[in-house]
Each structure stands twice: as structure tokens, then as C-alpha cells.
Design an enzyme around this catalytic site. Structure first.
Site, PDB file in Angstrom:
ATOM      1  N   VAL A 123       0.813  -0.992  -0.013  1.00 16.08           N
ATOM      2  CA  VAL A 123      -0.025   0.079   0.003  1.00 16.08           C
ATOM      3  C   VAL A 123       0.961   1.221   0.009  1.00 16.08           C
ATOM      4  CG1 VAL A 123      -1.637   1.322   1.439  1.00 16.08           C
ATOM      5  CG2 VAL A 123      -1.869  -1.237   1.229  1.00 16.08           C
ATOM      6  N   GLU A 143      -4.009  -1.390  -8.458  1.00 16.72           N
ATOM      7  CA  GLU A 143      -3.109  -1.604  -9.719  1.00 16.72           C
ATOM      8  C   GLU A 143      -2.406  -2.977  -9.428  1.00 16.72           C
ATOM      9  OE1 GLU A 143       0.143   1.357 -11.378  1.00 16.72           O
ATOM     10  OE2 GLU A 143       0.922   0.194  -9.839  1.00 16.72           O
TER      11      GLU A 143
HETATM   12  P1  GTP Z   1       2.312   6.408 -12.537  1.00 14.73           P
HETATM   13  O1  GTP Z   1       1.843   7.856 -12.201  1.00 14.73           O
HETATM   14  O2  GTP Z   1       3.907   6.230 -11.811  1.00 14.73           O
HETATM   15  O3  GTP Z   1       1.474   5.354 -11.692  1.00 14.73           O
HETATM   16  O4  GTP Z   1       2.279   6.108 -13.777  1.00 14.73           O
HETATM   17  P2  GTP Z   1       1.216   5.909 -15.090  1.00 14.73           P
HETATM   18  O5  GTP Z   1       0.087   6.220 -14.535  1.00 14.73           O
HETATM   19  O6  GTP Z   1       1.849   6.360 -16.340  1.00 14.73           O
HETATM   20  O7  GTP Z   1       1.253   4.188 -15.071  1.00 14.73           O
HETATM   21  P3  GTP Z   1       2.284   3.046 -15.674  1.00 14.73           P
HETATM   22  O8  GTP Z   1       1.106   1.992 -16.100  1.00 14.73           O
HETATM   23  O9  GTP Z   1       2.797   3.559 -17.029  1.00 14.73           O
HETATM   24  O10 GTP Z   1       3.203   2.674 -14.619  1.00 14.73           O
HETATM   25  C1  GTP Z   1       2.937   2.600 -13.226  1.00 14.73           C
HETATM   26  C2  GTP Z   1       4.332   1.741 -12.775  1.00 14.73           C
HETATM   27  O11 GTP Z   1       4.605   0.788 -13.530  1.00 14.73           O
HETATM   28  C3  GTP Z   1       5.224   2.658 -11.954  1.00 14.73           C
HETATM   29  O12 GTP Z   1       4.881   3.057 -10.844  1.00 14.73           O
HETATM   30  C4  GTP Z   1       6.153   1.600 -11.961  1.00 14.73           C
HETATM   31  O13 GTP Z   1       6.349   0.884 -10.857  1.00 14.73           O
HETATM   32  C5  GTP Z   1       6.006   0.701 -13.352  1.00 14.73           C
HETATM   33  N1  GTP Z   1       6.863   1.175 -14.417  1.00 14.73           N
HETATM   34  C6  GTP Z   1       6.227   1.955 -15.573  1.00 14.73           C
HETATM   35  N2  GTP Z   1       7.013   2.299 -16.579  1.00 14.73           N
HETATM   36  C7  GTP Z   1       8.295   1.652 -16.007  1.00 14.73           C
HETATM   37  C8  GTP Z   1       9.622   1.649 -16.363  1.00 14.73           C
HETATM   38  O14 GTP Z   1       9.930   2.149 -17.484  1.00 14.73           O
HETATM   39  N3  GTP Z   1      10.765   1.265 -15.566  1.00 14.73           N
HETATM   40  C9  GTP Z   1      10.363   0.470 -14.543  1.00 14.73           C
HETATM   41  N4  GTP Z   1      11.396   0.095 -13.689  1.00 14.73           N
HETATM   42  N5  GTP Z   1       8.927   0.414 -13.824  1.00 14.73           N
HETATM   43  C10 GTP Z   1       8.080   1.029 -14.772  1.00 14.73           C
HETATM   44 MG    MG Z   2       2.296   4.195  -9.928  1.00 14.67          MG
END
Ligand code: GTP
Ligand code: MG
Length: 241
Positions: free
Chosen positions: A86, A181
Site C-alpha cells: 500500500v 493496480e
Molecule cells: P504512475 O503515475 O507512476 O502510476 O504512472 P502511469 O499512470 O503512467 O502508469 P504506468 O502504468 O505507466 O506505470 C505505473 C508503474 O509501472 C510505475 O509506478 C512503475 O512501478 C512501473 N513502471 C512503469 N514504467 C516503468 C519503467 O519504465 N521502468 C520501471 N522499472 N518500472 C516502470
Molecule cells: Mg504508480
């Protein structure tokens, strides 16, 4: 309900930890006032975070059930491991602030979809889609958003399947729908993402070195993709023998 101690004019103020803010408040108040502040402020916050924790427990149980059921047919456990968390109160507040959203509990519930998070690590790529299908078929799971970074990896090479779902939890006050998520990945995808995450969060790194490392990581992303494919083919051959 305001998250009061955080609602100072924090734009210009240096970042203070929750603990610093509480100590500041404690210095200004007598004990009764301070305990009252803790109750009025933290009880609703704690209650909300607990709701997210309950949602994580509900979804984690669903994955454990699916893992057991699917292992009957597949002769292997499709899920290697599950990590859950969380979001901390500090991360929640920083995210609201960065997006210029109100620092209220209602705002958390309406705007943040990743307070409750689970990462499901699978052995093989096809396990990911099977688990997804079985989860989304459940009538108390509603898909809100889906990003398939396996079919379409990010430019840096990141691969994973991301789902935002809503699921009910049943509390002493009745039913509450919670956002969760879910990130589904193979072991190879997780290995890559963990290392890339270290690079992203490394401070004061020489830009030339960072660029070189990003290139090498992009190569590793390709290798991990090939590895996933090869492992899948080998498994299929073993199964069909
Ligand atoms: P957030 O505001 O971070 O939640 O991003 P978003 O709404 O654009 O969501 P997205 O689904 O792209 O990414 C959410 C989560 O996926 C991140 O908080 C990371 O845990 C993971 N993630 C996304 N892109 C990457 C990346 O390029 N590298 C890594 N290591 N993790 C990633
Ligand atoms: Mg996130």
C-alpha cells in the site's frame, strides 16, 4: 476530510516528513490537543489505508486461488511470487501535490488508482494472459484500465501487463469499491525492471554514464524478451514430449 498537517503551503516549504510535521505540532500544543489532532487527522487516514490493505488481501487471495487451480491443469504453478504494497502516506501526498490535486481523502479515493498495488511474477508469458483472463472473468472484478507493455514495450524496453481494477471490500460500514493496480510480469521482466528502476532513481549520476547504461539496459531488454520466448518454446516441447 482534510489531511491537515500536510495542507500547509507546502509549495514553497522544504519537504517535511510526516514525523517532522507531527513533532512541530506537538511542540505547539498541549497533550490533550495533540491527541485530539492525532485522532481527528489520523483515524480517517488510517481507516482509508486499511481499506486499501484489505483490497490487496482480497486480490492476493484471488491470485493464490487461481495459482492453485491452474496448477492442476498446467502441471506447474503459473505464479512464481506475489509482491504487494500500500502506498505510503508520504508518496500519496507527493503524488497529489505533483498533479496539483486537492490534499483530501476524497481526492485520494477519486484520483489515485495505485494506492493498493500488487506485482504478480509469472514463470511464462502465456501464464500472464491466462491469469489476467481468469481474474477479469470474476464478477466482483471490474477492469478500469489496461496497458499491455508486453505487446508494446516502452521505448526504454520496459515490459509488463498493467491492470487497474475495482473490487469491493466488505467492512463493518458496508461495501466499498476500491481501486487496485496490478502489474503482471515474468521473472525476466521483473529482473530487468528492478535494475532499470535502480538506474532511474540513482541521483547525481554522470549523464554520459547514464546514457551508456540506458543503452545497455535496452540491449538487456531485448535479451530478456528473447529469453522469455525461448523458455516458452522449451516448456511447450517438454509438455508435448
Ligand atoms: P504512475 O503515475 O507512476 O502510476 O504512472 P502511469 O499512470 O503512467 O502508469 P504506468 O502504468 O505507466 O506505470 C505505473 C508503474 O509501472 C510505475 O509506478 C512503475 O512501478 C512501473 N513502471 C512503469 N514504467 C516503468 C519503467 O519504465 N521502468 C520501471 N522499472 N518500472 C516502470
Ligand atoms: Mg504508480
Amino acid at each position: 476530510m482534510q489531511i491537515d498537517p500536510m495542507n500547509s503551503n507546502s509549495k514553497n516549504a522544504p519537504a517535511l516528513s510526516t514525523q517532522d510535521l507531527l513533532i512541530q505540532a506537538a511542540n505547539r500544543m498541549n497533550t490533550d490537543e495533540y491527541l485530539e489532532l492525532l485522532h481527528t487527522t489520523y483515524d480517517p487516514v488510517y481507516s482509508l489505508l486499511l481499506n486499501y490493505q484489505c483490497a490487496v488481501m482480497v486480490i492476493e487471495t484471488k491470485f493464490n486461488v487461481l495459482n492453485n487451480r491452474l496448477s492442476l491443469q498446467a502441471e506447474h504453478n503459473p505464479i512464481e511470487s506475489i509482491k504487494s504494497r500500500v502506498k505510503s502516506l508520504e508518496s500519496i501526498i507527493r503524488k497529489l501535490e505533483n498533479r496539483n490535486l486537492p490534499l483530501t481523502l476524497e481526492s485520494v479515493e477519486e484520483n489515485l488508482q495505485d494506492v493498493a498495488g500488487l506485482r504478480v511474477i509469472c514463470s511464462f508469458v502465456d501464464d500472464i494472459y491466462k491469469i489476467e483472463e481468469c481474474l477479469l472473468a470474476q464478477e466482483d472484478v471490474t477492469l478500469i484500465n489496461r496497458k499491455d507493455y508486453i505487446k508494446e514495450p516502452k521505448p526504454n524496453g520496459y515490459r509488463s501487463l498493467h491492470l487497474i481494477i475495482k473490487t469491493p471490500i466488505y467492512t463493518e460500514n458496508g461495501k466499498k469499491e476500491m481501486f487496485v493496480e496490478i502489474q503482471l510480469r515474468t521473472i525476466a521482466m521483473d529482473f530487468w525492471a528492478s535494475l532499470e528502476h535502480k538506474l532511474m532513481y540513482k541521483k547525481n549520476i554522470n549523464p554520459e554514464i547514464a546514457e551508456k547504461l540506458a543503452e545497455e539496459l535496452a540491449e538487456c531488454a531485448q535479451i530478456s524478451k528473447d529469453l522469455d520466448l525461448k523458455m516458452l518454446r522449451i516448456r511447450d516441447r517438454i509438455v508435448s514430449e
